[in-house]
Design an enzyme around this catalytic site. Structure first.
Site, short mmCIF file in Angstrom:
data_model
loop_
_atom_site.label_atom_id
_atom_site.label_comp_id
_atom_site.label_asym_id
_atom_site.label_seq_id
_atom_site.Cartn_x
_atom_site.Cartn_y
_atom_site.Cartn_z
N HIS A 1 0.83 -1.20 0.00
CA HIS A 1 0.00 0.00 0.00
C HIS A 1 0.87 1.26 0.00
O HIS A 1 0.69 2.16 -0.83
CB HIS A 1 -0.90 -0.03 1.24
CG HIS A 1 -1.76 1.18 1.43
ND1 HIS A 1 -3.12 1.17 1.19
CD2 HIS A 1 -1.48 2.44 1.84
CE1 HIS A 1 -3.63 2.36 1.45
NE2 HIS A 1 -2.64 3.15 1.85
N GLU A 2 1.81 1.32 0.94
CA GLU A 2 2.62 2.53 1.06
C GLU A 2 3.55 2.70 -0.14
O GLU A 2 3.85 3.83 -0.53
CB GLU A 2 3.41 2.51 2.37
CG GLU A 2 2.55 2.55 3.61
CD GLU A 2 1.56 3.72 3.65
OE1 GLU A 2 1.84 4.77 3.03
OE2 GLU A 2 0.51 3.58 4.31
N HIS B 1 1.66 4.63 -2.68
CA HIS B 1 1.74 6.07 -2.45
C HIS B 1 3.08 6.60 -2.94
O HIS B 1 3.16 7.68 -3.56
CB HIS B 1 1.61 6.37 -0.96
CG HIS B 1 0.21 6.36 -0.44
ND1 HIS B 1 -0.81 7.07 -1.03
CD2 HIS B 1 -0.34 5.74 0.64
CE1 HIS B 1 -1.93 6.89 -0.33
NE2 HIS B 1 -1.67 6.08 0.66
N HIS C 1 3.17 7.14 -6.56
CA HIS C 1 2.41 8.33 -6.94
C HIS C 1 3.31 9.57 -6.87
O HIS C 1 3.22 10.47 -7.72
CB HIS C 1 1.22 8.48 -5.99
CG HIS C 1 0.11 9.32 -6.53
ND1 HIS C 1 -1.03 9.57 -5.82
CD2 HIS C 1 -0.04 9.99 -7.70
CE1 HIS C 1 -1.85 10.34 -6.53
NE2 HIS C 1 -1.25 10.61 -7.67
#
Length: 718
Positions: free
Chosen positions: A509-510, A513, A516
Site C-alpha cells: 500500500h505505502e 503512495h 504516486h
C-alpha cells in the site's frame, strides 16, 4: 498513506505552493556564517541533495524556521508590491516559486517529528506551530496579494494558459478564497485566532497519543500467561523486556513485555489464551486519550470540533464537512453518507453472521461467557484455522520483510520498468532506515526512496508516505525524495522480521503512495504527485494491495526465511480462499469510524454533550453490534484530529470502489499488461492534481467507477 501533521497548512495554499529549493538559489544574500554552521540554511552537498541527516541537529531548526519565514515574507512583499500589472508569471508563478527555504526546512522537520521525534523536537514544534499558522494567514489574508491574484483570475479566459497553468491559477485563487481572503477584517482576525488554536490542539492531540501508547506496558512474569502465543511473539516480548530493563516496571529476567504497538498488540489479541489479559490489552488500546489525566484528549476533541465548525461558518459553509468536501471527488456530505450507508447494511449482516460463528466456537469449548470485542481476534483466528487450515504464524515464515519489499519492487518493475538500487552512501535519520535510488528502465534517475519499517518509541503509530522534496519541472527540475514509514514486526536476535499478511498489504500500500510521488510528471509542485483530493489519493496505494496476494506475485517474493523455498501452491490457494474471511468485521469497524468522523463534522452547532455520549448516539443509531468496537474512538482518532483526514476517513472506502474497479481492468487485460500499466501511469500516477480526478479516472477506465467489484471482493455478493 501521506502523513499530514498538525501544521501542514489548513487551506492547502502556502506550503503546498512552495518549491523546495536551496536558500542560495532563492536570494544569494544569506548570512555566510549562518550558511556554514546550519546545514538547513545552505545547499545540500549530499547525493541528489537529500537532507544531510548526519549534520542536522535539533538546535538548527528554530533559526532555520525564523530565516525561512523572514525570507518568504520578503518574497511575498515583492510580489504584492510589484508595480507592474498582475499577470500569470509575475503573480501566480512568482507565488508558486516562493518560500523554498521554509518549505525545505518544514519538510525535514515534519518528517522527523513523525518518524523519529524527541522531547526537544516536540518543544520546537510547540513554539513554531503558532508562528507558522500566523505566517500562513499573513499570506492568505494579504489584501494586496489577493487583489493581484483576483485580477489574474478575472482575465483567465484571455490568457491562453496551458491546462496545467489554468489549474494552478484556479487552485491558487480557491486557496485564498477558502483561506478567508474575501472576509472582512473582523472575521479575518477571528479566523487567525481559530487557525492558531487549532494548530496547537492538533499537535497536543498527536503528542498525547504517542506518549500514552509508549507508557503502557503489559508485563508478564508468569509463563502460564504466555499460553497460546507463538514462540516468535514470546521471543519478541522477551527482548522487549530486556530493552526496557531501565524501566521501573521491568525489574528482573524471565519477564515479557507487550505494548500497544500493532506488532505486539495484534498477535496478543489473536493468540493469547488468557482472556483477562486480552481484555486489558484491548481496552488499553481503544481507550487511549480517555483517562481524565494529563494525556486525555476528550476536551481537545470538543474544542477542535467547535473551532472547525466556527471556521467553516465564517467562510460561508454549513459545516466543516461541507468545507472539506468541496474539493474532493465526493463533493458533499450527502454523497459520502450515501456510499458508506450502501456498504453498511451488507457488512453489518456479514458481521452478525461472523459473530454467530464465533459464539458457536465458544460454546463448543464449554465456555459460558458472552462474546466481547477482546475475544473477536482470538476466536476469529481459530475459525480461520478450522475453515481454511490457515495459520497466520505459518504464513509469516514466507514473509520476511526484505523479500516482501523486493517483491513490491519487482511488481513496480514489471508494471512500470522501475529499478530500485540500494544506496549506502546517503545519510539516514535512523539505523532502521534503508535508502534506494529509483531509476527508469533506461537507467535515468527518477528519485530517492527511504524505507523505515519498524516501531520504536520515537515514531508515531500507523503507516504513511511523505516527501522530503516533491517533483517539479519549474522553475528548475527537481526529482522527488520520498519516504515510506511503517510500524511492522521487528526482527529478534533469532528471527528476521517476519510480517503478517496485513503488514504485507500495508507495505505494498505505502509503496503505491510512493509511486504516486515518484512517477509524478508535472511542472508545478502545487499540483505534483499526491497533491490530489483525499478520496483520490488512496487509489494508487490501495490498488497495489490487489497484486500482493495474486498467486503470480506471491511466487515472486514469498519464500521461506530458512529454506528459501517458494510458498507452496496449497498455501497460496488457502490465502485466496480466505480473502472473504472476517470481511464483515473488518468493514464494520472501519465504516463505524467513518460514520463517527462524518457525524462530528456535519454538526451545525457546537457539540453540547460529552465525547462518550456523542459516540454512543452515533453507534447506537447505526445499530453497531456490541461485539465490535469502532476502529478508533474519538480520543485516539489521529486521522481526523491530528492527521489531515477530518471529514475524510471515508476516503479509504471511496478509493476502494476505485481500486477494485481499476484492478478489474488489469485482470481483464493481464495482471502485468504493459499497455494497461502505461495508461494507469500516464492518467493516474503522472498527472498529479493537474486535472479533475473523475476525468482522469474515466481516461484510464473509459467510464466512471462501479461499486460491483468492491462488493464482490468483500464477498457481499455471489
Amino acid at each position: 498513506m501521506k502523513k499530514m501533521l498538525t501544521w501542514v497548512v489548513m487551506v492547502g495554499c502556502i506550503s503546498c505552493a512552495c518549491t523546495k529549493k536551496s536558500l542560495e538559489s532563492k536570494t544569494g544574500k544569506a548570512d555566510t556564517k549562518a550558511m556554514q554552521t546550519n546545514p538547513l540554511l545552505s545547499r545540500y552537498t549530499t547525493p541528489f541533495e537529500v537532507p544531510p541527516f548526519d549534520q542536522i541537529q535539533t538546535a538548527h531548526f528554530m533559526p532555520a524556521f525564523v530565516t525561512g519565514i523572514e525570507e518568504h515574507n520578503q518574497q511575498i512583499e515583492a510580489i504584492a508590491d510589484n508595480s507592474e500589472p498582475a499577470d500569470f508569471r509575475n503573480t501566480i508563478e512568482a507565488l508558486e516559486f516562493s518560500g523554498g527555504l521554509l518549505s525545505k526546512v518544514q519538510a525535514v522537520f515534519l518528517n522527523l517529528l513523525a518518524a523519529h521525534t524527541s522531547d526537544a523536537l516536540q518543544k520546537v514544534a510547540k513554539t513554531v506551530n503558532p508562528m507558522l499558522s500566523k505566517h500562513e494567514d499573513d499570506i492568505v489574508l494579504n489584501a494586496k496579494l489577493f487583489a493581484r491574484i483576483k485580477s489574474v483570475h478575472a482575465q483567465k479566459e484571455k490568457l491562453a494558459l496551458t491546462l496545467e497553468q489554468a489549474r494552478l491559477l484556479e487552485k491558487t485563487y480557491l486557496d485564498f478564497i477558502r483561506g478567508g481572503a474575501g472576509l472582512d477584517s473582523d472575521k479575518q482576525v477571528r479566523l487567525r485566532k481559530i487557525n492558531q488554536e487549532l494548530s496547537v490542539l492538533e499537535l497536543e492531540f498527536d503528542e498525547n497519543i504517542l506518549k500514552e501508547t509508549n507508557r503502557f506496558k503489559l508485563v508478564i512474569t508468569d509463563p502460564a500467561d504466555l499460553s497460546g502465543l507463538p514462540d516468535s511473539v514470546v521471543q519478541t516480548a522477551a527482548e522487549s523486556a530486556a530493552g526496557n530493563a531501565s524501566d521501573g516496571q521491568i525489574q528482573k529476567k524471565d519477564q515479557w513485555v507487550f505494548t500497544l504497538h500493532k506488532p505486539s498488540l495484534i498477535p496478543f489479541l489473536q493468540y493469547a489464551d488468557n482472556r483477562e489479559l486480552r481484555k486489558k490489552m484491548f481496552l488499553a488500546y481503544i481507550q487511549r486519550g480517555k483517562h481524565g489525566d494529563e494525556l486525555d484528549n476528550q476536551t481537545i476533541v470538543l474544542k477542535t470540533v467547535a473551532l472547525r465548525l466556527e471556521r467553516a461558518r465564517l467562510l460561508g459553509y454549513k459545516t466543516h464537512a461541507d468545507y472539506v468536501l468541496e474539493e474532493t471527488m465526493a463533493k458533499n456530505p450527502q454523497q459520502v453518507y450515501r456510499l458508506i450507508q450502501k456498504l453498511w447494511k451488507p457488512s453489518l449482516q456479514a458481521a452478525v453472521d461472523e459473530a454467530n460463528t464465533l459464539r458457536a466456537v465458544i460454546r463448543k469449548t464449554g465456555k459460558k461467557f458472552e462474546l466481547k470485542p477482546w475475544d473477536w481476534w482470538y476466536y476469529a483466528e481459530k475459525v480461520r484455522k478450522q475453515l481454511y487450515d490457515l495459520d497466520e504464524d505459518t504464513l509469516r515464515a514466507y514473509f520476511e520483510v526484505n523479500r516482501v519489499r523486493q517483491g513490491a519492487f519487482a511488481l513496480a518493475n514489471k508494471l512500470f520498468g522501475l529499478r530500485f538500487i540500494e544506496r549506502t552512501d546517503i545519510p539516514k535519520y535512523h539505523e532502521d532506515v534503508r535508502v534506494f535510488e529509483v531509476k527508469e528502465a533506461d537507467g535515468a534517475h527518477l528519485g530517492i526512496l527511504y524505507t523505515d519499517y519498524h516501531p520504536r518509541a520515537s515514531k508515531q503509530g500507523g503507516a504513511w508516505m511523505d516527501l522530503y522534496r516533491d517533483q517539479a519541472k519549474l522553475p528548475q527540475k527537481t526529482t522527488p525524495i520520498v519516504c515510506n514509514v511503517l510500524n511492522a514486526t521487528k526482527p529478534t536476535s533469532d528471527l528476521p522480521a517476519l510480517l503478517n499478511l496485513d503488514e504485507v498489504m500495508t507495505l505494498f500500500h505505502e509503496l503505491g503512495h510512493a509511486l504516486h510521488g515518484l512517477l509524478s510528471d508535472v511542472h508545478y509542485e502545487r499540483l505534483s504527485g499526491t497533491r490530489v483530493p483525499r478520496d483520490f489519493v488512496e487509489l494508487p496505494s490501495q490498488i497495489m494491495e490487489n497484486w500482493a496476494v495474486e498467486p503470480e506475485v506471491l511466487k515472486m517474493y514469498a519464500r521461506h526465511y530458512k529454506t528459501g523455498a517458494s510458498i507452496p501452491d496449497e498455501l497460496v490457494e488457502k490465502i485466496k480462499k480466505s480473502m472473504h474471511f472476517n470481511q464483515g468485521f473488518n468493514t464494520v469497524e472501519f465504516l463505524a469510524a467513518s460514520f463517527l468522523d462524518m457525524d462530528w463534522h456535519t454538526l451545525e452547532k457546537p457539540p453540547t454533550t460529552d465525547v462518550e455520549t456523542f459516540e454512543k448516539s452515533c453507534f447506537d443509531g447505526l445499530g453497531l453490534i456490541p461485539e465490535i468496537e469502532s476502529r478508533y474512538q474519538s480520543s485516539n482518532f489521529l486521522h481526523i484530529f491530528a492527521g489531515g483526514y477530518s471529514a475524510g476517513y471515508y476516503s479509504y472506502t471511496w478509493a476502494s470502489v476505485l481500486d477494485a474497479d481499476a484492478f478489474e481492468a488489469f485482470k481483464q487485460a493481464g495482471l502485468f499488461d504493459t499497455a494497461t500499466a502505461e495508461r494507469f501511469r500516464k492518467t493516474i500516477l503522472a498527472t498529479g492534481g493537474t486535472q479533475d480526478p473523475m476525468e482522469l479516472y474515466k481516461m484510464f477506465r473509459g467510464r466512471e467507477p462501479r461499486i460491483d467489484a468492491l462488493l464482490e471482493r468483500k464477498g457481499f455478493v455471489q
